[in-house]
Design a protein around this motif. Structure first.
Motif, PDB file in Angstrom:
ATOM      1  N   LEU A   1       0.858  -1.141  -0.134  1.00  0.00           N
ATOM      2  CA  LEU A   1       0.074  -0.044  -0.252  1.00  0.00           C
ATOM      3  C   LEU A   1       1.012   1.181  -0.212  1.00  0.00           C
ATOM      4  O   LEU A   1       1.892   0.995   0.658  1.00  0.00           O
ATOM      5  CB  LEU A   1      -0.719   0.011   1.405  1.00  0.00           C
ATOM      6  CG  LEU A   1      -1.542   1.182   1.494  1.00  0.00           C
ATOM      7  CD1 LEU A   1      -2.911   1.215   0.796  1.00  0.00           C
ATOM      8  CD2 LEU A   1      -2.040   1.083   2.898  1.00  0.00           C
TER       9      LEU A   1
ATOM     10  N   SER B   1       1.164   5.669   0.352  1.00  0.00           N
ATOM     11  CA  SER B   1       0.331   6.817   0.910  1.00  0.00           C
ATOM     12  C   SER B   1       1.356   8.027   0.610  1.00  0.00           C
ATOM     13  O   SER B   1       2.656   7.839   0.677  1.00  0.00           O
ATOM     14  CB  SER B   1       0.103   6.602   2.264  1.00  0.00           C
ATOM     15  OG  SER B   1       1.049   6.626   3.167  1.00  0.00           O
TER      16      SER B   1
ATOM     17  N   TRP C   1       3.776   0.636   2.424  1.00  0.00           N
ATOM     18  CA  TRP C   1       3.312  -0.277   3.611  1.00  0.00           C
ATOM     19  C   TRP C   1       3.389  -1.548   3.464  1.00  0.00           C
ATOM     20  O   TRP C   1       2.849  -2.091   2.489  1.00  0.00           O
ATOM     21  CB  TRP C   1       2.073   0.279   4.028  1.00  0.00           C
ATOM     22  CG  TRP C   1       1.950   1.704   4.529  1.00  0.00           C
ATOM     23  CD1 TRP C   1       1.824   2.769   3.560  1.00  0.00           C
ATOM     24  CD2 TRP C   1       2.248   2.455   5.776  1.00  0.00           C
ATOM     25  NE1 TRP C   1       1.863   4.219   4.378  1.00  0.00           N
ATOM     26  CE2 TRP C   1       1.976   3.663   5.516  1.00  0.00           C
ATOM     27  CE3 TRP C   1       2.435   1.789   7.093  1.00  0.00           C
ATOM     28  CZ2 TRP C   1       2.207   4.657   6.891  1.00  0.00           C
ATOM     29  CZ3 TRP C   1       2.647   2.462   8.170  1.00  0.00           C
ATOM     30  CH2 TRP C   1       2.683   3.872   8.187  1.00  0.00           C
ATOM     31  N   ASP C   2       3.817  -2.386   4.114  1.00  0.00           N
ATOM     32  CA  ASP C   2       3.800  -3.891   4.186  1.00  0.00           C
ATOM     33  C   ASP C   2       2.457  -4.232   4.718  1.00  0.00           C
ATOM     34  O   ASP C   2       2.035  -4.067   5.905  1.00  0.00           O
ATOM     35  CB  ASP C   2       4.839  -4.349   5.013  1.00  0.00           C
ATOM     36  CG  ASP C   2       4.750  -6.157   4.949  1.00  0.00           C
ATOM     37  OD1 ASP C   2       3.622  -6.748   4.777  1.00  0.00           O
ATOM     38  OD2 ASP C   2       5.851  -6.707   5.053  1.00  0.00           O
ATOM     39  N   THR C   3       1.442  -4.884   3.894  1.00  0.00           N
ATOM     40  CA  THR C   3       0.181  -5.218   4.171  1.00  0.00           C
ATOM     41  C   THR C   3      -0.075  -6.322   5.026  1.00  0.00           C
ATOM     42  O   THR C   3      -1.144  -6.459   5.695  1.00  0.00           O
ATOM     43  CB  THR C   3      -0.691  -5.173   2.966  1.00  0.00           C
ATOM     44  OG1 THR C   3      -0.320  -6.079   2.263  1.00  0.00           O
ATOM     45  CG2 THR C   3      -0.834  -3.938   2.192  1.00  0.00           C
ATOM     46  N   ARG C   4       0.884  -6.943   5.336  1.00  0.00           N
ATOM     47  CA  ARG C   4       1.000  -8.455   6.063  1.00  0.00           C
ATOM     48  C   ARG C   4       1.042  -7.695   7.748  1.00  0.00           C
ATOM     49  O   ARG C   4       0.398  -8.429   8.529  1.00  0.00           O
ATOM     50  CB  ARG C   4       2.167  -9.129   5.917  1.00  0.00           C
ATOM     51  CG  ARG C   4       1.864  -9.875   4.495  1.00  0.00           C
ATOM     52  CD  ARG C   4       2.752 -10.929   4.299  1.00  0.00           C
ATOM     53  NE  ARG C   4       3.768 -10.075   3.886  1.00  0.00           N
ATOM     54  CZ  ARG C   4       4.829 -10.247   2.914  1.00  0.00           C
ATOM     55  NH1 ARG C   4       4.517 -11.364   2.202  1.00  0.00           N
ATOM     56  NH2 ARG C   4       5.782  -9.381   2.836  1.00  0.00           N
ATOM     57  N   SER C   5       2.195  -6.621   7.997  1.00  0.00           N
ATOM     58  CA  SER C   5       2.489  -6.354   9.275  1.00  0.00           C
ATOM     59  C   SER C   5       2.031  -4.818   9.557  1.00  0.00           C
ATOM     60  O   SER C   5       1.673  -4.518  10.644  1.00  0.00           O
ATOM     61  CB  SER C   5       3.801  -6.354   9.496  1.00  0.00           C
ATOM     62  OG  SER C   5       4.608  -5.724   8.472  1.00  0.00           O
ATOM     63  N   TRP C   6       1.310  -4.246   8.387  1.00  0.00           N
ATOM     64  CA  TRP C   6       1.097  -2.922   8.464  1.00  0.00           C
ATOM     65  C   TRP C   6       2.032  -2.039   9.148  1.00  0.00           C
ATOM     66  O   TRP C   6       1.849  -0.846   9.877  1.00  0.00           O
ATOM     67  CB  TRP C   6      -0.527  -2.811   9.189  1.00  0.00           C
ATOM     68  CG  TRP C   6      -1.367  -3.440   8.589  1.00  0.00           C
ATOM     69  CD1 TRP C   6      -2.092  -4.587   8.825  1.00  0.00           C
ATOM     70  CD2 TRP C   6      -2.072  -3.057   7.274  1.00  0.00           C
ATOM     71  NE1 TRP C   6      -2.851  -5.033   7.839  1.00  0.00           N
ATOM     72  CE2 TRP C   6      -2.915  -3.959   7.065  1.00  0.00           C
ATOM     73  CE3 TRP C   6      -1.875  -1.994   6.254  1.00  0.00           C
ATOM     74  CZ2 TRP C   6      -3.699  -3.885   5.908  1.00  0.00           C
ATOM     75  CZ3 TRP C   6      -2.547  -1.860   5.290  1.00  0.00           C
ATOM     76  CH2 TRP C   6      -3.555  -2.825   4.961  1.00  0.00           C
ATOM     77  N   THR C   7       3.302  -2.202   8.763  1.00  0.00           N
ATOM     78  CA  THR C   7       4.227  -1.434   9.195  1.00  0.00           C
ATOM     79  C   THR C   7       5.144  -0.666   7.819  1.00  0.00           C
ATOM     80  O   THR C   7       4.837  -1.143   6.596  1.00  0.00           O
ATOM     81  CB  THR C   7       5.480  -1.866   9.779  1.00  0.00           C
ATOM     82  OG1 THR C   7       5.994  -3.078   8.761  1.00  0.00           O
ATOM     83  CG2 THR C   7       5.125  -2.707  10.923  1.00  0.00           C
ATOM     84  N   CYS C   8       5.525   0.410   7.957  1.00  0.00           N
ATOM     85  CA  CYS C   8       6.116   1.293   6.729  1.00  0.00           C
ATOM     86  C   CYS C   8       7.502   0.534   6.362  1.00  0.00           C
ATOM     87  O   CYS C   8       8.565   0.602   7.216  1.00  0.00           O
ATOM     88  CB  CYS C   8       6.337   2.860   7.177  1.00  0.00           C
ATOM     89  SG  CYS C   8       7.000   3.644   5.930  1.00  0.00           S
TER      90      CYS C   8
END
Length: 90
Positions: A2, A4, A14-21
């Motif tokens: 993702l 932004s 963003w890594d969509t597995r861990s929701w970290t930048c």
């Protein structure tokens, strides 16, 4: 992934597995008004009030590969991929 962008003048991947930048992409000198991710996720285009459109490539570690300077701030941008030779056009 993702992607932004906004008033901070950077894009964030963003890594969509861990929701970290996973990546912060600096380059724009004013707020980012639009962005587009290619269908395969390999390229992101971003437009800004700094009057540039920038191309970012995943294979290059999300480095900016092209800067297109325009006369006014960018309201929108889109990516069109040539299906024959996979070239990106703005």
């Amino acid at each position: 992934a993702l992607v932004s962008g906004g008033g901070e003048r950077v894009l964030r991947v963003w890594d969509t597995r861990s929701w970290t930048c996973s990546h912060v992409l600096p380059g724009h000198t004013d707020y980012i008004s639009c962005l587009q991710v290619s269908d395969d996720g390999a390229v992101v285009s971003s437009g800004s009030a700094d009057r540039t459109i920038r191309l970012w490539e995943a294979a290059a570690g999300w480095r900016c590969s092209r800067v297109l300077k325009v006369k006014q701030w960018v309201h929108c941008c889109a990516i069109a991929t040539d299906e024959v030779d996979s070239k990106v056009a703005l």
